[in-house]
Design a protein around this motif. Sequence first.
Motif, PDB file in Angstrom:
ATOM      1  N   GLN A 233       0.835  -1.206   0.000  1.00 28.99           N
ATOM      2  CA  GLN A 233       0.000   0.000   0.000  1.00 28.99           C
ATOM      3  C   GLN A 233       0.872   1.258   0.000  1.00 28.99           C
ATOM      4  OE1 GLN A 233      -3.115  -0.059  -0.612  1.00 28.99           O
ATOM      5  NE2 GLN A 233      -3.218  -2.274  -0.519  1.00 28.99           N
ATOM      6  N   ILE A 236       2.035   1.729  -3.462  1.00 31.15           N
ATOM      7  CA  ILE A 236       0.933   2.228  -4.298  1.00 31.15           C
ATOM      8  C   ILE A 236       0.776   3.736  -4.094  1.00 31.15           C
ATOM      9  CG2 ILE A 236      -1.564   2.192  -4.628  1.00 31.15           C
ATOM     10  CD1 ILE A 236      -1.554  -0.752  -3.990  1.00 31.15           C
ATOM     11  N   THR A 252      -5.922   9.413  -2.078  1.00 26.88           N
ATOM     12  CA  THR A 252      -6.996   8.433  -1.833  1.00 26.88           C
ATOM     13  C   THR A 252      -6.496   7.304  -0.939  1.00 26.88           C
ATOM     14  OG1 THR A 252      -6.391   7.278  -3.864  1.00 26.88           O
ATOM     15  CG2 THR A 252      -8.143   8.901  -3.993  1.00 26.88           C
ATOM     16  N   GLN A 253      -5.254   6.917  -1.128  1.00 26.35           N
ATOM     17  CA  GLN A 253      -4.708   5.829  -0.317  1.00 26.35           C
ATOM     18  C   GLN A 253      -4.800   6.165   1.170  1.00 26.35           C
ATOM     19  OE1 GLN A 253      -4.510   3.064  -2.349  1.00 26.35           O
ATOM     20  NE2 GLN A 253      -2.601   2.624  -1.311  1.00 26.35           N
ATOM     21  N   LEU A 256      -8.786   7.099   2.280  1.00 25.12           N
ATOM     22  CA  LEU A 256      -9.716   5.965   2.321  1.00 25.12           C
ATOM     23  C   LEU A 256      -9.141   4.821   3.159  1.00 25.12           C
ATOM     24  CD1 LEU A 256     -10.889   5.967  -1.398  1.00 25.12           C
ATOM     25  CD2 LEU A 256     -11.974   7.016   0.562  1.00 25.12           C
ATOM     26  N   SER A 257      -8.090   5.134   3.906  1.00 20.50           N
ATOM     27  CA  SER A 257      -7.502   4.191   4.876  1.00 20.50           C
ATOM     28  C   SER A 257      -6.882   2.946   4.255  1.00 20.50           C
ATOM     29  CB  SER A 257      -8.525   3.717   5.922  1.00 20.50           C
ATOM     30  OG  SER A 257      -9.425   4.707   6.207  1.00 20.50           O
ATOM     31  N   TYR A 258      -6.500   3.006   2.992  1.00 16.58           N
ATOM     32  CA  TYR A 258      -5.809   1.837   2.441  1.00 16.58           C
ATOM     33  C   TYR A 258      -4.381   1.774   2.963  1.00 16.58           C
ATOM     34  CZ  TYR A 258      -9.735   1.082  -0.531  1.00 16.58           C
ATOM     35  OH  TYR A 258     -11.000   0.811  -0.965  1.00 16.58           O
ATOM     36  N   GLU A 273       2.064  10.758  -1.905  1.00 13.94           N
ATOM     37  CA  GLU A 273       0.869  10.603  -2.722  1.00 13.94           C
ATOM     38  C   GLU A 273       0.306  11.959  -3.138  1.00 13.94           C
ATOM     39  OE1 GLU A 273      -2.504   8.780  -0.861  1.00 13.94           O
ATOM     40  OE2 GLU A 273      -3.359   8.172  -2.777  1.00 13.94           O
TER      41      GLU A 273
ATOM     42  N   TRP B  57       1.092   1.604 -10.533  1.00 13.76           N
ATOM     43  CA  TRP B  57       0.634   1.947  -9.177  1.00 13.76           C
ATOM     44  C   TRP B  57      -0.636   2.756  -9.218  1.00 13.76           C
ATOM     45  CZ3 TRP B  57       2.774  -1.303  -6.209  1.00 13.76           C
ATOM     46  CH2 TRP B  57       4.102  -1.671  -6.365  1.00 13.76           C
ATOM     47  N   LEU B  60      -3.445   0.378  -9.556  1.00 14.01           N
ATOM     48  CA  LEU B  60      -3.710  -0.301  -8.280  1.00 14.01           C
ATOM     49  C   LEU B  60      -4.421   0.630  -7.309  1.00 14.01           C
ATOM     50  CD1 LEU B  60      -0.446  -2.332  -7.790  1.00 14.01           C
ATOM     51  CD2 LEU B  60      -2.750  -3.217  -8.061  1.00 14.01           C
ATOM     52  N   SER B  61      -4.000   1.891  -7.322  1.00 11.48           N
ATOM     53  CA  SER B  61      -4.640   2.858  -6.442  1.00 11.48           C
ATOM     54  C   SER B  61      -6.106   3.023  -6.823  1.00 11.48           C
ATOM     55  CB  SER B  61      -3.879   4.179  -6.539  1.00 11.48           C
ATOM     56  OG  SER B  61      -4.695   5.256  -6.183  1.00 11.48           O
ATOM     57  N   ASN B  64      -8.088   0.069  -5.767  1.00 16.64           N
ATOM     58  CA  ASN B  64      -8.346   0.155  -4.330  1.00 16.64           C
ATOM     59  C   ASN B  64      -9.571   1.023  -4.077  1.00 16.64           C
ATOM     60  OD1 ASN B  64      -6.506  -1.361  -2.976  1.00 16.64           O
ATOM     61  ND2 ASN B  64      -5.058   0.277  -2.616  1.00 16.64           N
ATOM     62  N   ARG B  65      -9.527   2.165  -4.723  1.00 18.69           N
ATOM     63  CA  ARG B  65     -10.490   3.220  -4.430  1.00 18.69           C
ATOM     64  C   ARG B  65     -11.876   2.856  -4.943  1.00 18.69           C
ATOM     65  NH1 ARG B  65     -12.292   8.320  -6.840  1.00 18.69           N
ATOM     66  NH2 ARG B  65     -11.578   7.629  -8.858  1.00 18.69           N
ATOM     67  N   VAL B 234     -14.928   3.370  -2.136  1.00 14.05           N
ATOM     68  CA  VAL B 234     -15.051   2.739  -0.830  1.00 14.05           C
ATOM     69  C   VAL B 234     -13.751   2.873  -0.058  1.00 14.05           C
ATOM     70  CG1 VAL B 234     -16.771   1.034  -1.458  1.00 14.05           C
ATOM     71  CG2 VAL B 234     -14.368   0.551  -1.832  1.00 14.05           C
ATOM     72  N   THR B 235     -13.859   2.809   1.251  1.00 10.99           N
ATOM     73  CA  THR B 235     -12.663   2.832   2.095  1.00 10.99           C
ATOM     74  C   THR B 235     -12.140   1.405   2.217  1.00 10.99           C
ATOM     75  OG1 THR B 235     -13.785   2.360   4.158  1.00 10.99           O
ATOM     76  CG2 THR B 235     -13.731   4.652   3.450  1.00 10.99           C
ATOM     77  N   ALA B 236     -10.970   1.296   2.862  1.00 13.01           N
ATOM     78  CA  ALA B 236     -10.357  -0.017   3.029  1.00 13.01           C
ATOM     79  C   ALA B 236     -11.260  -0.926   3.834  1.00 13.01           C
ATOM     80  CB  ALA B 236      -9.003   0.127   3.731  1.00 13.01           C
ATOM     81  N   ARG B 237     -12.089  -0.355   4.690  1.00 15.90           N
ATOM     82  CA  ARG B 237     -12.981  -1.185   5.499  1.00 15.90           C
ATOM     83  C   ARG B 237     -14.284  -1.464   4.774  1.00 15.90           C
ATOM     84  NH1 ARG B 237     -10.305   2.102   8.803  1.00 15.90           N
ATOM     85  NH2 ARG B 237     -11.747   3.806   8.444  1.00 15.90           N
ATOM     86  N   VAL B 241     -18.090   5.606   0.309  1.00 19.23           N
ATOM     87  CA  VAL B 241     -17.844   7.035   0.415  1.00 19.23           C
ATOM     88  C   VAL B 241     -18.847   7.770  -0.466  1.00 19.23           C
ATOM     89  CG1 VAL B 241     -16.193   8.875   0.072  1.00 19.23           C
ATOM     90  CG2 VAL B 241     -15.414   6.655   0.911  1.00 19.23           C
TER      91      VAL B 241
END
Lengths: 370, 666
Positions: A233, A236, A252-253, A256-258, A273, B57, B60-61, B64-65, B234-237, B241
């Motif tokens: 992460q 990223i 965003t990383q 959004l808590s990644y 970032e 990257w 990938l980001s 994730n998002r 969405v967040t990691a959890r 959003v």
Amino acid sequence: MSTNPDSLVPQQIAELPWRTIFLVLAIGGFGMLVLFSAAGGNLQPWAWSHAVRFSLFLAMAIFLSHLREEHWKFFAYPLYVATLIALVGVEALGQVRGGSQRWLDLGFIRIQPSEIMKPVLILALARYYDSLPAAELRRFVAIWPAAILIALPAALVVIQPDLGTTVALAVGGLTVMFLAGLPMRLFIGGALAVAALVPIAFQFLLEDYQRNRVLTFLNPENDPLGTGYHITQSKIAIGSGGLFGKGFLNGTQSHLSYLPEGHTDFVFATMAEEFGLLGGLLLIGGFLLLIRWGLRVGQRSKSNFAKLTSAGLSMTIFFYVAINLMMGMGLAPVVGIPLPLVSFGGSAMMTVMICIGILMSLDRQQRVKR
Amino acid sequence: MIGRRKKRRRNKLSANDNMRRMMFSRRAALVGGAQLGIGGLLAARMGWIAIAENEQWRLLSESNRVQLTLITPRRGWIVDRAGQPIAMNRSDFRVDLIPDRVQNSQEILATLTDLLDLPEDEVARINEDLETAAGAQPVQVAAGLEWEQFAAVNVRLPDLPGVAPVQGFARYYPAGAAVGHLVGYVGAPTREQYLEENENPLLLFPGFKVGKDGLEKTFEETLRGEPGAQRSEVTARGELVRELETRPDRAGETLRLTVDAGLQEYVGRRLGNESGSAVVMNCRTGDVLAMASMPCFDPNSFSDGISHAEYDMLSEDERVPLRNKTLLGMYPPGSTFKPMTALAALSGDVDPEEIVYCGGGYTLGNRRFGCLGVHGPMNLHRAIARSCNTYFYTMGRRVGIQKIAYAARKMGLGAEYPIPVANQNYGTVPDDEWLPRRYDREWTDSDTLNTSIGQGYLLTTPMQLAVMSARLASGRNVVPRLVQGERSQAPLLDGVSQEHIARVRAGMDEVVNGAGTAPRARLPLDGVRLAGKTGTAQVVNLSSGRGGRGVPWRYRDHGLFVSFAPADDPLYACAVVVEHGMSGGRAASPVARDAITYLYDKEIALESLDRLETEWGGDIFTRMARQEAEYRYANGLEQRAGLPTVTPPEPEEDAAMPDGAQQPPQ
């Protein structure tokens, strides 16, 4: 208290090492900005208390800068002994309470003796080599007391267990020994010996979670949801920032808590970032300037004590920065070393500010003498 | 004092001190250089990640998002000719397990068993599915749940990693088993199907079903529709959003059949406990109004994930509920073939009024070919009505096999039809060219005799018998149709004389309404007459004679009946095969009678069905439930837990012949 008639400001103020203070302010301010963004554009919970803490410690550093070299020299051994006792105390407390404890609660502040030990060890070693006649440098007496000075705190820290700090202590201590002028072959031989011992240490000395961290570092894809997740992460975040970053508050990383630990260990990724490679180069450049200043202080110093202390303290600061950044870019295992002055948290900032304070005091000495 | 001593010492050591300073400078430069080098390395590494690898990257980001959620399309309905649903969707609460995310499957299964009252054999099935399932492919725990059960699982979700409650739609077939073989069923996609469709993520969606058999499979593409997609940040959890954009799904198209849902269900029910098949067609257009094969599985069970016990019961049943007998069952047509021989005779310039005397059989060389009775003088009309073998032996032999085979093929036997089904058998119309090729044996007159009465190598499916009846009834080149299209009458048959066909039809009228073999088939209606022809096909060559009541069920003769109505201006054709029904007139013709009656007067037809079902012990659902309960009891549910995996079956690739190989008589 004479005032310089040419100047509008009092001499005491004018005498402060402003260039260094500005540099430190710039780094700490940038850190505050990043923490502000990491909290989603809020001063709470990190940026504000970071700023307060930073100001207090900077004031402390300026206060320390008014001490004289003789004071440092005089207090080197007592400080070392006191910190060592504190380390033992922490360990004993941990034994009593069960589990590992790294700090002492003094009521108003929590102190990590292992952090204090970093500059204190440098002082003690510099004090030792300063008192050692040059002729003795090639004899055994040049090695074993220093080795004991390093080994005692290192042993206490490694059983905490805190591998990062142990290595930091060793690196700082060895730097002083190296600069003190011990024979080169000792270091080459030592390096070879360490290289040979690493696999054995890996097998028998490391805790399971430490071993896993190292393994994950070597192969992050093996564990994409565990420790490898952190490294991935972080990469990223840094990689997606590109040259100019996604823009302030647009990460965003982090938002959004990644990115885990985006305000502490991986604060550099949070920064990269949003500010991109450019921000990264600025920050790296800033730290390199700070460290170069520390080495210069050493080279300008007259006394061995000041020389060794300056170089050792610079190395301590450098070690923080280098390991933290390597960790964030996947070049080192995740060892939990913060980025000084930028990461949220008091201990590392205090250590680095103490280092800066001592360096400023040695710097001041020369300027006043001049 | 102290100062002076210090000075002296310093002077003494100054040479050493200078060396020491120089060494410090050198080594400090080395350390500084190393630090600068590492700094440069870090900057370069960062540049590499941020610039050279930036693209990778950034993707990938983004992934994730942004979370992409599929919106499953609703499956198209299958409706009958009037728009009445045969297959529809009803909302469904279900619970799935995602094998990837399950940590302690036994613990979770125990909790779920508790919450959902899962029976033991279901737990066994889930365990086996979990072992074979791959990663992200959901395994169904239970479907068709009550709201209370569904809510109970939802509340405990935080303690149940890997459990996915899904509120979706399930396929529902209101008529149950009566339409099973017609529409097929749907089920969870297999791993092979997933790979075949290039890992289409839709197929991994919990609760998503694809057509596995029948029309559901053939029309998978149009019935499925297009999935929609929802992009959200969405967040990691996993917290939402904001929603980014939505592409709506497109529901599957409605498939409109030629079938009459009411008649289809009626026919399915009317076959009762018999093993058999019935087809009703519009004899002018070829529209299939009903095609039932019984007994049948309940397609609802398959769509919900069938239990071990039910599947084992179906596959062990000697009446093979899993085979679509309408298209795959092959039977000797027996006497229902005699109209073909009659057409062949007429085309061979036989005078229909020519009399053949039936003394109970026909002698060829030193072999005797028997007739079922001693019919006396027979012309064509009476021979059809009384089903006299002697007449057809005589005439068949006179005109020869080629004319018989020609007539049979003209009337639709031995052919595959362009209907949208996965499998159909085309049967056999043997002749003197076929036999040497197939069995390396020359055609003989005795083969001609056997063929003349519908035995020997002849094999037909119930669908083919229905087409044969339809072509006889209308004189048109009728081809069966299952899917509603433009309605048009089939063209008249060429190469067959309409006048000959009319003569045969008159004989078939006599079968039912005159001095014939199927008086039971007379319609309980005013002004509408059913015409038909009975058939009884031997299953094995029994030394004791015909396979009637005295022999085990599976050795008894098949009962067949082909028919059309109204006899004077036919509109409907109907073929019925009752396996081991002993005789066409007794077992098969009443089914055809009731099916045709239904088309004209539902009340009368349903009344007689109600009487029958009372006698049988309830409707299909009741009887199947009882059968399953008995099966479970007889096998002891406990021991089923250890049985090997059973996955819902893929349709049979090739259907074997029905019980007992067919042999020429005598």
